[in-house]
Design a protein around this motif. Structure first.
Motif, PDB file in Angstrom:
ATOM      1  N   VAL A  23       0.836  -1.203   0.000  1.00  0.00           N
ATOM      2  CA  VAL A  23       0.000   0.000   0.000  1.00  0.00           C
ATOM      3  C   VAL A  23       0.873   1.256   0.000  1.00  0.00           C
ATOM      4  O   VAL A  23       0.612   2.220  -0.726  1.00  0.00           O
ATOM      5  N   GLY A  26       2.517   1.630  -3.342  1.00  0.00           N
ATOM      6  CA  GLY A  26       1.474   1.998  -4.293  1.00  0.00           C
ATOM      7  C   GLY A  26       1.095   3.461  -4.190  1.00  0.00           C
ATOM      8  O   GLY A  26       0.905   4.139  -5.199  1.00  0.00           O
ATOM      9  N   CYS A  27       1.005   3.964  -2.957  1.00  0.00           N
ATOM     10  CA  CYS A  27       0.685   5.384  -2.771  1.00  0.00           C
ATOM     11  C   CYS A  27       1.775   6.284  -3.347  1.00  0.00           C
ATOM     12  O   CYS A  27       1.491   7.310  -3.979  1.00  0.00           O
ATOM     13  N   ILE A 227      -2.055  -0.703  -4.284  1.00  0.00           N
ATOM     14  CA  ILE A 227      -2.938  -0.229  -3.214  1.00  0.00           C
ATOM     15  C   ILE A 227      -4.128  -1.169  -3.039  1.00  0.00           C
ATOM     16  O   ILE A 227      -4.470  -1.579  -1.919  1.00  0.00           O
ATOM     17  N   ALA A 231      -4.578  -3.553   0.216  1.00  0.00           N
ATOM     18  CA  ALA A 231      -5.773  -3.331   1.027  1.00  0.00           C
ATOM     19  C   ALA A 231      -6.640  -4.578   1.099  1.00  0.00           C
ATOM     20  O   ALA A 231      -7.336  -4.810   2.100  1.00  0.00           O
TER      21      ALA A 231
END
Length: 254
Positions: A23, A26-27, A227, A231
């Motif tokens: 995550v 990915g951000c 992400i 998640a």
């Protein structure tokens, strides 16, 4: 049982760490790619059909902010010139300073310094011009001043372009400083990247390099996948654990 529990806990913690890392990465990719694109590119809505079929009226395009000195033949550019009007316009560069641009040769093609130019972008199917089909509805010859660009629309029958301004002191050309950006892609409808015409590649200076948009789009796309994947790990791991507990047979029942 306790050993199995410790193993499951260890795997769960490792999975949690990896999902959080996915995550986070990915951000970074998503936000970095988006920010990079916002700095490099500017969106425009094309107001007329003068660049059809490459770009149609109402199309939303992304144009890379570039200096006029970076422009090469074949580029589709956004520019503003007082002689042409005070609003941004979109045309294709077919000649640069020092070129003699003329139309048409015996086969109806545009020529640059006598070299014929095949222009498949003038047709929606991208094929070569049928014999006898001229690249311009009017014959013309223009010597492009140094530091200037000769611009034509891809819709040669109706485009108000350099041909209309041939009687001006600069032979219909505009200064390179008038260029604001180079169109790289049509994003709505999603027609994709605009190719650099191969016909201009053999001329001095060649064609422009492809802009960074594919790399930026790839960064955003990979970021979204990481992400979503990271998640989704937590709920999927919890569901798997619950199913495992339901199917586990107590030791006393064996």
């Amino acid at each position: 049982m306790s050993g199995t529990g410790r193993t499951d806990d260890g795997r769960g913690r490792l999975g949690g760490v990896l999902s959080n890392l996915a995550v986070a990465v990915g951000c970074v990719l998503f936000l970095g790619g988006s920010a990079w694109a916002a700095v490099v590119y500017k969106p425009y809505t094309v107001p007329t059909s003068s660049m059809s079929p490459t770009v149609n009226a109402g199309d939303r395009v992304l144009a890379e902010r570039v200096d006029g000195d970076e422009v090469r033949r074949g580029d589709v550019v956004v520019f503003t010139d007082e002689v042409w009007g005070a609003t941004p316009m979109v045309k294709r560069v077919v000649g640069v300073g020092g070129d003699t641009v003329a139309c048409c040769d015996e086969a109806g093609r545009l020529t640059v310094d006598g070299d014929p130019i095949e222009e498949p972008y003038l047709r929606a199917d991208g094929t070569a011009s049928p014999a006898g089909t001229p690249a311009s509805g009017k014959d013309f010859t223009a010597k492009v001043p140094e530091g200037s660009l000769f611009l034509l629309g891809d819709e040669r029958t109706s485009s108000l372009d350099s041909r209309v301004h041939l009687e001006d002191t600069d032979q219909g050309a505009v200064p390179r400083s008038a260029v604001q950006a180079r169109v790289d892609a049509v994003v709505w409808p999603m027609n994709g990247m605009i190719d650099r015409p191969e016909a201009f590649a053999a001329l001095p200076g060649g064609v422009s390099a492809v802009g960074p948009l594919p790399l930026q789009a790839g960064s955003v796309g990979v970021g979204v996948l990481l992400i979503l994947g990271g998640a989704a790990y937590g709920p999927l791991a919890a569901l798997s654990a619950r199913r495992g507990r339901r199917t586990r047979v107590p030791a006393g029942d064996r």
